[in-house]
Design a protein around this motif. Structure first.
Motif, PDB file in Angstrom:
ATOM      1  N   TRP A 182     -73.376  50.113-159.228  1.00  9.82           N
ATOM      2  CA  TRP A 182     -72.093  50.825-159.167  1.00  9.82           C
ATOM      3  C   TRP A 182     -71.479  50.585-157.794  1.00  9.82           C
ATOM      4  O   TRP A 182     -72.186  50.660-156.765  1.00  9.82           O
ATOM      5  CB  TRP A 182     -72.292  52.323-159.360  1.00  9.82           C
ATOM      6  N   ILE A 183     -70.190  50.322-157.768  1.00 14.62           N
ATOM      7  CA  ILE A 183     -69.488  50.097-156.498  1.00 14.62           C
ATOM      8  C   ILE A 183     -68.304  51.051-156.427  1.00 14.62           C
ATOM      9  O   ILE A 183     -67.449  51.062-157.318  1.00 14.62           O
ATOM     10  CB  ILE A 183     -68.957  48.645-156.409  1.00 14.62           C
ATOM     11  N   ASN A 184     -68.251  51.846-155.366  1.00 11.91           N
ATOM     12  CA  ASN A 184     -67.131  52.775-155.205  1.00 11.91           C
ATOM     13  C   ASN A 184     -65.981  52.099-154.466  1.00 11.91           C
ATOM     14  O   ASN A 184     -66.110  51.774-153.288  1.00 11.91           O
ATOM     15  CB  ASN A 184     -67.572  54.031-154.438  1.00 11.91           C
ATOM     16  N   ARG A 185     -64.875  51.902-155.136  1.00  9.35           N
ATOM     17  CA  ARG A 185     -63.733  51.257-154.499  1.00  9.35           C
ATOM     18  C   ARG A 185     -62.596  52.237-154.253  1.00  9.35           C
ATOM     19  O   ARG A 185     -61.472  51.839-153.953  1.00  9.35           O
ATOM     20  CB  ARG A 185     -63.273  50.075-155.355  1.00  9.35           C
ATOM     21  N   ASP A 186     -62.891  53.530-154.352  1.00  7.54           N
ATOM     22  CA  ASP A 186     -61.882  54.565-154.053  1.00  7.54           C
ATOM     23  C   ASP A 186     -61.925  54.969-152.579  1.00  7.54           C
ATOM     24  O   ASP A 186     -62.906  54.727-151.883  1.00  7.54           O
ATOM     25  CB  ASP A 186     -62.139  55.812-154.916  1.00  7.54           C
TER      26      ASP A 186
END
Ligand SMILES: [Cu+2]
Lengths: 133, 315
Positions: A78-82
């Motif tokens: 999972w990658i958080n781009r927020d």
């Protein structure tokens, strides 16, 4: 000042419409996710992908793809781009990430077949599903 | 109607008032009489005329946030503190409705405390979801803000000038697919806390996430908030103050007044007007027009209650 704000809002409102159009999520997934490209293009998120690494992106307070089918042994990243921190927590707490700030990641390997629902413990309306075949 | 109704400012309807507050950053004095809200644009001059007991609300300081929407959330918190110090009438105390920090880090808590100390006001806190993401899931917050009077994850009540204040925690043990959550232990405590109180006791309830449903698609509500509101229904004057959504939204329902405060860090979009509730980027020179704090005044022995929102612009 209202004039400064309005164009931005109008633009944003336009994006809402696009974002909600069916199939957009699949298209996004296809663009960013090599591993599940085939599944996304076919518009069928349920098709299993090869074991390896699959990615789920967090954009705009949503997991993309929201539903991901993988083969047993696949690692999901999972990658958080927020601009806002999020977490990944399985509903039964069988796995749980630390808080992920912008661009931080969490990985988990799925060795058992089944369906798992997860959510963000900070923003619990954000939910996703991993289907392990 | 009310004694605030005779000022010269134009009387506007609620829809217009809301727009003014959100987009023009004008202070709005909001009075209530018999459940009917009357809004009038105000200046600092007539705001200062409000007599009696008042307190401040600050919210969503997000100390540690440094993204483009506000590269320095500590600086804008400092501006908010300066604003407090410049008030002509000193508030009795301050409440902070959570998201003091952005990532629950020790340094963020330290920095926030250091700056907030500058208000010189006794302060009461409740945590936001950003304040309980330490390894100990809320231990860092409780270690700093827990007292002998706080229960559970940090809820409590206290009395001031005949008004009963209740601080609730609705950011713990959130459920998949859900919204904010109080939980049965806290609701049981609330029922006990209210038991035996006269229906005429004015009540102020504060919590981070709105206790009423503002916009569930973005998680702006509390799953079991209605249970708390049911317990509060017998009381003649209930004011519910929340944060979390970084903008002002208000409504009146029966004897209950609901109000959310601006953030001191960054604005968020109006419900549904953006792809997500993430930080809203505005031109840097306009940022402080979107940030602010709230003061609430009670006139003793009288019904009217005034909620005044001020921006951080034009110090
Ligand atoms: Cu989240």
């Amino acid at each position: 000042m209202r004039n400064d704000v309005k164009p931005a809002l109008r633009k944003a409102a336009g994006r809402v419409g696009q974002w909600r159009r069916p199939g957009m999520q699949a298209a996004l997934a296809g663009a960013v996710l090599a591993v599940i490209t085939l599944a996304a293009r076919a518009g069928d998120a349920k098709a299993p992908a090869d074991a390896g690494v699959a990615e789920v992106h967090i954009d705009n307070f949503a997991f993309t793809p929201a539903e991901l089918s993988i083969a047993k042994g696949t690692t999901v990243k999972w990658i958080n781009r927020d601009d806002i921190p999020h977490t990944v927590v399985e509903k039964g707490i069988t796995f749980k990430s630390k808080t992920m700030d912008t661009d931080e990641t969490f990985t988990h390997t799925f060795d058992t077949a089944g369906e798992l629902t997860y959510f963000c413990s900070l923003h619990p309306h954000m939910t996703g599903k991993i289907i392990v075949k | 109607m009310t004694k605030n109704n005779d000022n010269d400012g134009p009387v506007v309807d609620r829809r217009q008032a809301l727009e003014c507050m959100i987009w023009a950053g004008t202070g709005v004095l909001w009075t209530m009489s018999g459940g009917v809200p009357v809004s009038s644009l105000i200046t600092d001059a007539n705001a200062a005329e409000t007599k009696g007991f008042s307190f401040l609300q600050m919210s969503d300081s997000h100390v540690g946030f440094s993204k483009p929407a506000n590269p320095d959330a500590l600086a804008t918190l400092n501006d908010a503190v300066e604003k407090v110090k410049s008030l002509s009438t000193k508030p009795a105390f301050m409440i902070h409705t959570g998201d003091i920090t952005h990532l629950s880090k020790d340094k963020e808590f330290d920095d926030a405390a250091q700056v907030l100390k500058g208000t010189g006001l006794q302060s009461f806190y409740v945590p936001g979801e950003h304040d309980v993401i330490d390894e100990g899931v809320g231990k860092a917050y409780l270690g700093r803000y827990g007292t002998k009077d706080t229960k559970g994850a940090g809820w409590y009540s206290f009395d001031q000038n005949g008004v009963h204040f209740i601080g609730l925690v609705n950011v713990m043990n959130l459920k998949a697919g859900g919204l904010g959550y109080l939980g049965d232990e806290q609701l049981t405590w609330l029922a006990t806390d209210l038991a035996g109180k006269a229906a005429s006791t004015p009540i102020v309830v504060f919590a981070h996430v709105p206790l009423w449903t503002v916009y569930p698609e973005w998680g702006w509500g509390t799953d079991d908030g209605a249970k708390a509101l049911t317990l509060l229904k017998p009381f003649g004057s209930v004011t519910v103050l929340n944060g979390h959504i970084h903008q002002i939204v208000q409504k009146v329902e029966g004897n209950m007044t609901f109000h959310t405060a601006r953030s001191t860090a960054f604005p968020q979009p109006e419900p549904g007007k953006a792809p997500s509730p993430g930080p809203m980027k505005v031109p840097a020179e306009d940022l402080r027009k979107f940030l602010g704090l709230t003061s609430v005044s009670f006139v003793q022995g009288d019904q009217p209650l005034a909620i005044i929102d001020q921006t951080l612009a034009a110090l």
